[in-house]
Enzyme design. Sequence first.
Site, PDB file in Angstrom:
ATOM      1  N   ARG A  36      40.164 -73.917  29.370  1.00 53.33           N
ATOM      2  CA  ARG A  36      41.029 -75.061  29.707  1.00 53.33           C
ATOM      3  C   ARG A  36      41.665 -75.679  28.465  1.00 53.33           C
ATOM      4  O   ARG A  36      42.777 -76.219  28.540  1.00 53.33           O
ATOM      5  CB  ARG A  36      40.214 -76.119  30.471  1.00 53.33           C
ATOM      6  CG  ARG A  36      40.028 -75.762  31.938  1.00 53.33           C
ATOM      7  CD  ARG A  36      39.219 -76.819  32.664  1.00 53.33           C
ATOM      8  NE  ARG A  36      39.299 -76.643  34.110  1.00 53.33           N
ATOM      9  CZ  ARG A  36      38.627 -77.397  34.981  1.00 53.33           C
ATOM     10  NH1 ARG A  36      37.824 -78.354  34.554  1.00 53.33           N
ATOM     11  NH2 ARG A  36      38.760 -77.196  36.275  1.00 53.33           N
ATOM     12  N   LYS A 197      29.759 -71.187  52.904  1.00 51.12           N
ATOM     13  CA  LYS A 197      29.788 -71.973  54.142  1.00 51.12           C
ATOM     14  C   LYS A 197      31.171 -72.155  54.752  1.00 51.12           C
ATOM     15  O   LYS A 197      32.138 -72.408  54.045  1.00 51.12           O
ATOM     16  CB  LYS A 197      29.207 -73.358  53.851  1.00 51.12           C
ATOM     17  CG  LYS A 197      27.725 -73.306  53.565  1.00 51.12           C
ATOM     18  CD  LYS A 197      27.205 -74.698  53.294  1.00 51.12           C
ATOM     19  CE  LYS A 197      25.679 -74.692  53.263  1.00 51.12           C
ATOM     20  NZ  LYS A 197      25.164 -76.024  53.006  1.00 51.12           N
ATOM     21  N   GLY A 354      36.258 -72.276  41.297  1.00 46.00           N
ATOM     22  CA  GLY A 354      35.218 -71.970  40.315  1.00 46.00           C
ATOM     23  C   GLY A 354      34.568 -70.607  40.446  1.00 46.00           C
ATOM     24  O   GLY A 354      34.665 -69.761  39.546  1.00 46.00           O
ATOM     25  N   GLY A 377      38.465 -77.751  42.600  1.00 48.76           N
ATOM     26  CA  GLY A 377      38.729 -78.608  43.766  1.00 48.76           C
ATOM     27  C   GLY A 377      40.215 -78.750  44.075  1.00 48.76           C
ATOM     28  O   GLY A 377      40.613 -78.755  45.245  1.00 48.76           O
TER      29      GLY A 377
END
Length: 395
Positions: A36, A197, A354, A377
Site C-alpha cells: 500500500r 459464509k 484481503g 472492505g
Amino acid sequence: MSWKTIDDMDFNGKVALVRVDINVPVEAGRVTDATRIEKIVPTVKAIQEKGGKVVLLAHFGRPKGQVVPEMSLRVTLPALEAALGQKVSFAEDCIGGPAKKAVAAMAPGDVLLLENTRFHAGEEKNDPAMAASLAALGQVYVNDAFSAAHRAHASTEGIAHLMASCAGRLMEAELKALDAALGDPMRPVVAVVGGAKVSTKLDLLGNLVEKVNHLVIGGGMANTFLVAQGIEVGASLAERDMADTARAILAKAEEANCAIHLPTDVVVAREFKAGAANQTVAAGACPADAMILDAGPATVTAIADVFTACRTLIWNGPLGAFEIEPFDAATNAAAAKAAELTKAGHLTSVAGGGDTVAALNKAGVAGDFSYISTAGGAFLEWMEGKTLPGVAALG
Ligand code: 3PG
Ligand code: MG
C-alpha cells in the site's frame, strides 16, 4: 461518475492534503508488507512535479478516537522514505499546533506525514470541525485512498466538500479497473465468489446475479448452496439457516439469466490440517463424518471453460481452504487459467478483497491479473453496488 484528477489541478507552491491508505501490516515494529505504501508513490511524485508540498493524511488501525501509541503512524516512516527515496517529516498530531508548524516549515517537493487521523474522535464521526481543522492546513485535497473510501470520515469525506478536490493516481486506477469489470464490462462477465459464509456476502451475491452472466460460487459458501438444493454435505462448514436465502439468490439468478456454477465434485477430508488424508467424490457423496475442503478437478475444468467463454472476470474469495495444502489446488488451478487467458489478451481480470489477494499471491499469478485492488472492505462494498462515500464526495 466524474471527478477531477491531479492533471486538472494547480499545485504550484501549494500544500496538497493527500489522503492515503497506509494501513499496512506491522510486526515487531516493522512493516511486513509495503504494497500500500509503494502504491502511493505515483501520486506523490505527480504532485511534486507540479511544484506542490505533499502532506499525507492517513489512519492506522482502529484506535477509536484515543491516542494509542502502538497505533502511531511513525512506524511507517522508514518504509515511506524507502519507497519515495527521500526524507519524510512527521507531525505528532494531524491538526492543531504541531501540524500547522510542520506544514509551515515545508518547501515545494517536501513530504510530511501527519499522525493517525483516528486519534481524534471527530475523524470517524465525520465531525465538520475536524474536517475544517484538516482543510485549514492546505489548499488542495487529493484522495488516493480507495481502500478507505467506504468510510464517511472527516479525512475521506467531510474534507472533500471544503476545498478543491481530486482523485489521486491510485484512486483513478482503482476506479478505472472496477468500471471495466462491473460498470461497463466486455461481456460475457464471470464473477467468482468464494469464502466461508453466505451471510457476509448476501448483498454482494444479490447485486452480482443482476450484473454478470456467470457466477462461480466456491469455498464454504458453496456448501450452503448445495444444502439449499437438498444435497448433503456431511460435517462441512455450511450455514443451514441460510438455505432459504440461498434459494432466493438462485431464483433471482434464474430470472436475471445469470448461470450459477456450483461444485460438481469436491475434495473431502476428516481433518482440517495441511496434508490431511483426502479423497475426491461427487458433490452429493460427502461422507457424513467428512468435510468438503476444496472443489474437485471436474469443477475446475468447468470453471476453466467458463473463463474461456468470458471476456471479463471479477474475483473475490478463494474456492477452497487455500491456506492449507493440498486444499489450495482448485484456487491455484483456476487462478492460473485466469492468468493465462489474461496474458493472451482474451480476458480482463480484476480481483480484490484481503483473502483473495493472499490466495492469488500464493498461487503465484497475482502479477498476471489485469488489476489487483489494494482494497478489502471497500472492494466488497463496491461489488455490492454501494456508493462509496469517499468517491462520491469527489464528484
Ligand atoms: C483497510 O485496511 O481495509 C482500510 O484501511 C480500512 O480500514 P478500516 O476497516 O479500519 O476502516
Ligand atoms: Mg478493513
